[in-house]
Motif scaffolding. Structure first.
Motif, short mmCIF file in Angstrom:
data_model
loop_
_atom_site.label_atom_id
_atom_site.label_comp_id
_atom_site.label_asym_id
_atom_site.label_seq_id
_atom_site.Cartn_x
_atom_site.Cartn_y
_atom_site.Cartn_z
N THR A 37 -9.69 11.03 14.91
CA THR A 37 -10.94 11.33 15.60
C THR A 37 -12.12 10.61 14.94
OG1 THR A 37 -11.29 13.36 14.33
CG2 THR A 37 -10.22 13.59 16.47
N GLU A 38 -11.99 10.28 13.67
CA GLU A 38 -13.03 9.52 12.96
C GLU A 38 -12.85 8.01 13.14
OE1 GLU A 38 -12.61 10.92 8.96
OE2 GLU A 38 -13.64 12.81 9.39
N GLY A 39 -11.80 7.61 13.89
CA GLY A 39 -11.57 6.20 14.16
C GLY A 39 -10.82 5.47 13.05
N ARG A 40 -10.25 6.21 12.12
CA ARG A 40 -9.52 5.58 11.02
C ARG A 40 -8.05 5.40 11.38
NH1 ARG A 40 -11.68 9.58 6.59
NH2 ARG A 40 -9.46 9.90 6.45
N LYS A 41 -7.39 4.48 10.68
CA LYS A 41 -5.97 4.19 10.88
C LYS A 41 -5.20 4.76 9.70
CE LYS A 41 -4.92 -0.12 11.90
NZ LYS A 41 -4.52 -1.55 11.79
N ILE A 42 -4.00 5.30 9.97
CA ILE A 42 -3.14 5.81 8.90
C ILE A 42 -1.86 4.98 8.89
CG2 ILE A 42 -1.78 7.77 8.10
CD1 ILE A 42 -3.83 9.59 9.36
N GLN A 43 -1.60 4.32 7.75
CA GLN A 43 -0.40 3.50 7.61
C GLN A 43 0.52 4.15 6.57
OE1 GLN A 43 -2.58 -0.19 6.67
NE2 GLN A 43 -1.43 -1.09 8.36
N LEU A 44 1.73 4.46 6.99
CA LEU A 44 2.75 4.99 6.10
C LEU A 44 3.83 3.92 6.00
CD1 LEU A 44 2.93 8.59 7.61
CD2 LEU A 44 1.67 7.85 5.60
N VAL A 45 3.82 3.17 4.90
CA VAL A 45 4.72 2.03 4.73
C VAL A 45 6.16 2.47 4.91
CG1 VAL A 45 5.48 0.23 3.14
CG2 VAL A 45 3.07 0.88 3.22
N GLY A 46 6.89 1.75 5.74
CA GLY A 46 8.29 2.06 6.01
C GLY A 46 8.48 3.06 7.14
N PHE A 47 7.43 3.79 7.50
CA PHE A 47 7.54 4.78 8.57
C PHE A 47 6.82 4.31 9.82
CE2 PHE A 47 6.16 8.72 10.73
CZ PHE A 47 7.41 9.22 11.03
N GLY A 48 5.51 4.07 9.70
CA GLY A 48 4.77 3.62 10.86
C GLY A 48 3.27 3.77 10.70
N ALA A 81 6.01 2.40 15.24
CA ALA A 81 7.05 2.58 14.22
C ALA A 81 7.14 1.36 13.31
CB ALA A 81 8.40 2.82 14.89
N GLY A 82 7.38 1.62 12.02
CA GLY A 82 7.56 0.55 11.04
C GLY A 82 8.98 0.00 11.10
N ASN A 83 9.18 -1.13 10.44
CA ASN A 83 10.50 -1.80 10.48
C ASN A 83 11.62 -0.93 9.92
OD1 ASN A 83 9.61 -4.11 11.75
ND2 ASN A 83 9.13 -5.16 9.83
N SER A 84 11.36 -0.22 8.83
CA SER A 84 12.41 0.62 8.23
C SER A 84 12.85 1.72 9.20
CB SER A 84 11.92 1.25 6.94
OG SER A 84 11.63 0.27 5.98
N LEU A 85 11.89 2.32 9.89
CA LEU A 85 12.21 3.36 10.86
C LEU A 85 12.98 2.78 12.04
CD1 LEU A 85 12.03 6.27 11.83
CD2 LEU A 85 9.76 5.74 12.77
N LYS A 86 12.55 1.62 12.51
CA LYS A 86 13.24 0.96 13.63
C LYS A 86 14.69 0.65 13.28
CE LYS A 86 9.19 -1.34 15.56
NZ LYS A 86 8.56 -2.65 15.79
N GLU A 87 14.89 0.13 12.05
CA GLU A 87 16.24 -0.21 11.61
C GLU A 87 17.11 1.04 11.47
OE1 GLU A 87 15.77 -2.47 8.03
OE2 GLU A 87 14.82 -4.15 9.08
#
Length: 91
Positions: A37-48, A81-87
């Motif tokens: 809601t604040e317009g920020r992005k959340i990146q969880l490496v390996g997840f998405g 989705a991140g690459n690890s999750l896709k794999e």
């Protein structure tokens, strides 16, 4: 899997009570919602990545009358989705 099933699995994996797992799950959901809601992005490496994208205004049609109308643009939450999750899903 619904939220209560997720809480049960988290409680079992962490070795804590369901109440503690529910508090942690609610805190995660609340944090993601607030950040988006604040317009920020959340990146969880390996997840998405959770982010907000802007959807442009477009023409639509009222299904009852068939009359054409303008649908306003809006912001929508998106998960990529991140690459690890896709794999992991495709094994």
């Amino acid at each position: 899997m619904n939220k209560s099933e997720l809480v049960s699995v988290i409680a079992e994996k962490m070795g804590v009570s369901k109440k503690e797992a529910e508090i942690a799950t609610n805190a995660f959901i609340s944090t993601v919602s607030t950040a988006l809601t604040e317009g920020r992005k959340i990146q969880l490496v390996g997840f998405g990545t959770f982010e907000v994208r802007e959807r442009a205004a477009r023409k639509g049609r009222n299904p009852q009358t068939g009359k054409e109308m303008l649908l306003p643009g809006r912001n929508v939450p998106v998960f990529k989705a991140g690459n690890s999750l896709k794999e992991a899903v495709n094994k």
